[in-house]
Design an enzyme around this catalytic site. Sequence first.
Site: not given
Length: 262
Positions: A33, A35-36, A89, A102, A105, A111, A129
């Site tokens: 989940t 944008s990437t 992911d 993580k 989002g 995840e 990142k």
Amino acid sequence: MTGELSPIDKAKFVAAKRAVDFVEDGMRVGLGTGSTAAWMVRCLGELVRDEGLKIKGVPTSTRTAALARDVGIEVISLDEARWLDVTIDGADEFDGDLNLIKGGGGALLQEKIVATASDQMIVIADVGKEVETLGAFPLPVEVIPFGWQTTKALVEEMLISMDVLGRNTTLRMIGDHPFVTDEGNHILDLHLSRIGNPRQVAMVLNQVPGVVENGLFIDICDTVIIGYGDGRVQVRDINDGTVENGRLDFAESDNLFTDLTE
């Protein structure tokens, strides 16, 4: 259309495009989940449509499930899949040991469950990142709504004895209302600045009553694929100790990039 993508989006895309090379026909694939990860799902959808790739995807959020179905990927539950060949992911931060933060989002619980139910976890990220020490990005902690303020106080008390620089904790909001995860929980964001011992923090956080899960992914990621705005891609495998450098030349297709929701 290449000129319309920002360098950061180009970096995300080339990392995602390289990651789908790891996916083979017949695989059960965890779909991340964010944008990437959205770029990766679109790339997989293109392979399904144009090259007849046959896979089953296990999404880590309702929005990833919707996107996967939109691009033609067969979606199944983790209970149906039971075990996955690979999960791909994104990450909000990763360090040299491929430990992650993580949950930016809000999907950290699903995840982490999906990632740990996989033979391999591949993280795709832009070069921004990567950090020397985790903690600049706020650490998400999923908590049940009941007594969340008490849980917040317990977390803040626990942080006093941890090797962190900051201890400010906030409830994640959407407008005037608390953010609600797919599991109906809330998110506490821990503004720690630096986490000296991520393994210890992850273990202790999950002992706090009311905490469901935290966004520290320790010893879960096997490979990180780092994208750069100029098309360069680096693949680091923590198990083999290998580093592969390359460059991805691509032409953006209307089918892949139209109406992509981040």
